[in-house]
Design a protein around this motif. Structure first.
Motif, PDB file in Angstrom:
ATOM      1  N   PRO A 332      -4.506  -1.147  -0.360  1.00 46.19           N
ATOM      2  CA  PRO A 332      -3.775  -1.313   0.992  1.00 46.19           C
ATOM      3  C   PRO A 332      -4.644  -2.290   1.639  1.00 46.19           C
ATOM      4  O   PRO A 332      -3.910  -2.901   2.681  1.00 46.19           O
ATOM      5  N   LEU A 333      -5.921  -2.450   1.154  1.00 47.63           N
ATOM      6  CA  LEU A 333      -6.713  -3.321   2.440  1.00 47.63           C
ATOM      7  C   LEU A 333      -6.615  -4.990   1.773  1.00 47.63           C
ATOM      8  O   LEU A 333      -6.430  -5.793   2.609  1.00 47.63           O
ATOM      9  N   THR A 334      -6.569  -4.971   0.573  1.00 48.41           N
ATOM     10  CA  THR A 334      -6.607  -6.471  -0.074  1.00 48.41           C
ATOM     11  C   THR A 334      -5.605  -6.811  -0.486  1.00 48.41           C
ATOM     12  O   THR A 334      -5.208  -8.116  -0.872  1.00 48.41           O
ATOM     13  N   GLY A 335      -4.474  -5.722  -0.985  1.00 54.67           N
ATOM     14  CA  GLY A 335      -3.249  -6.371  -1.546  1.00 54.67           C
ATOM     15  C   GLY A 335      -3.367  -6.441  -3.237  1.00 54.67           C
ATOM     16  O   GLY A 335      -2.361  -6.764  -3.583  1.00 54.67           O
ATOM     17  N   GLN A 336      -4.422  -6.487  -3.692  1.00 60.36           N
ATOM     18  CA  GLN A 336      -4.622  -6.579  -5.221  1.00 60.36           C
ATOM     19  C   GLN A 336      -4.120  -5.435  -6.148  1.00 60.36           C
ATOM     20  O   GLN A 336      -4.377  -4.370  -5.628  1.00 60.36           O
ATOM     21  N   PRO A 337      -3.233  -5.888  -6.912  1.00 62.47           N
ATOM     22  CA  PRO A 337      -2.563  -4.845  -7.687  1.00 62.47           C
ATOM     23  C   PRO A 337      -3.718  -4.568  -8.756  1.00 62.47           C
ATOM     24  O   PRO A 337      -4.337  -5.233  -9.362  1.00 62.47           O
TER      25      PRO A 337
END
Length: 354
Positions: A332-337
């Motif tokens: 949720p902070l970086t958007g990385q999957p």
């Protein structure tokens, strides 16, 4: 890409996965979605010919599928507890090779890649499509003689206001903004936004706030950022952002395929074939200033479609050549999957959450 929420009419969370039957796919696979983990469990299969793209109507709950064939058809299904019930026989769209469809009011729209046109079909009260009320042919070409010898409409969708219809054409390097007559279904070109020659625009996604659109190009790994004016129906390019294929050899050509925005407007994700990556772009600097922040393996090969769940917590990639749908948890902070699991679906082409 789907309905208003992540629950089907039966009350359970579902995913609908289209696949190329000409490539060994089964048609439309219906899968249960675990609301806690996002895991997919196959339930049943509905018969359709090369259903390469699906759309779920928000009001009626009807699922629509194109048949990406020379004949060019759409099929309609009503979700039931046991799977999908066909709503009549498939309907011809008046164009060949439809690759995309969407619902605009009481009309079903299809982008017909091979014939380079957009079709508008009437919808009955129960969601059943009728014969094409209008077919709008595109005109033009591009510098890539192998892919842009003529128009190739690849996507058609209504804008956030519902006043306009936008069609993205890979062959003409442009996006047409059309007015849709609600009475007759006729489409009329209002404006045409010309993009950089040879880039091959494929898909467009709007920012949730509605004033910015992102056009993903297939022939160059680029996203064009555009201002969108829903009052005047004007799409204005303001910049380009490379979609780097992190981790891939420079000898591998990248073919971006799908782009989605997070529901909270904080991130964009793009699927890139060839590189076989999912790319994250942060919108922390504002909707008009996407910034590439990372890329991860798509979990398979040739990611043709990408879907985000309504919470923004998960992504689903339909990997055509490896034959699977892989799901990812999103930081949720970086958007990385981060890869969480996969379901085998031969020749997977599209995934819609409903």
């Amino acid at each position: 890409m789907g309905g208003a929420d992540s629950k089907g009419r039966s009350g359970e969370h579902r995913a609908y996965i289209g696949s190329f039957t000409s490539g060994g796919g089964r048609g439309v696979t219906i899968a249960a979605v675990d609301p806690k983990t996002g895991a997919l469990t196959p339930l049943s299969v509905a018969t359709a010919e090369d259903p390469s793209y699906l759309a779920l109507a928000r009001d009626t709950g009807v699922l629509y599928a194109v048949s990406e064939t020379e004949r060019g058809e759409v099929a309609a299904f009503r979700p039931t507890a046991g799977g999908l019930a066909p709503l009549g026989a498939p309907m011809r769209v008046g164009g060949s090779g439809p690759t995309h469809l969407s619902v605009a009011g009481r009309r079903l729209l299809t982008a017909n890649y091979t014939s380079g046109s957009v079709s508008s079909l009437p919808l009955a009260a129960d969601g059943r499509p009728g014969g094409p009320s209008h077919v709008l042919p595109h005109q033009g070409s591009g510098p890539d003689t192998g892919r842009q010898e003529g128009p190739h409409a690849h996507q058609v969708l209504p804008d956030p206001t519902g006043r306009w219809v936008l069609s993205v054409d890979l062959g003409t390097d442009s996006v047409r903004v059309c007015a849709l007559d609600p009475a007759t279904g006729a489409l009329r070109v209002h404006t045409e936004t010309v993009l950089r020659a040879g880039t091959g625009p494929r898909h467009l996604a709007f920012h949730p706030e509605g004033a910015v659109a992102y056009v993903l190009h297939e022939l160059e790994p680029q996203v064009t950022v555009c201002r969108w004016n829903g009052a005047s129906g004007r799409l204005e390019p303001v910049g380009e952002v490379p979609v780097a294929s992190g981790g891939a050899s420079g000898a591998v050509r990248a073919y971006p395929s799908a782009i989605v925005a997070s529901p909270d407007g904080g991130f964009l994700w793009a699927a890139v074939r060839g590189a076989d990556t999912l790319v994250t772009l942060s919108l922390a600097d504002g909707p008009g200033k996407p910034r590439l922040t990372g890329a991860v393996d798509c979990g398979g090969a040739w990611p043709r479609d990408l879907a985000v769940d309504p919470s923004g917590n998960r992504l689903y990639a339909a990997n055509e050549r490896s034959g699977d749908v892989t799901w990812f948890e999103v930081d949720p902070l970086t958007g990385q999957p981060h890869r969480a699991g996969s379901l085998a679906v031969p020749a997977a082409a599209c995934v819609v959450l409903g």
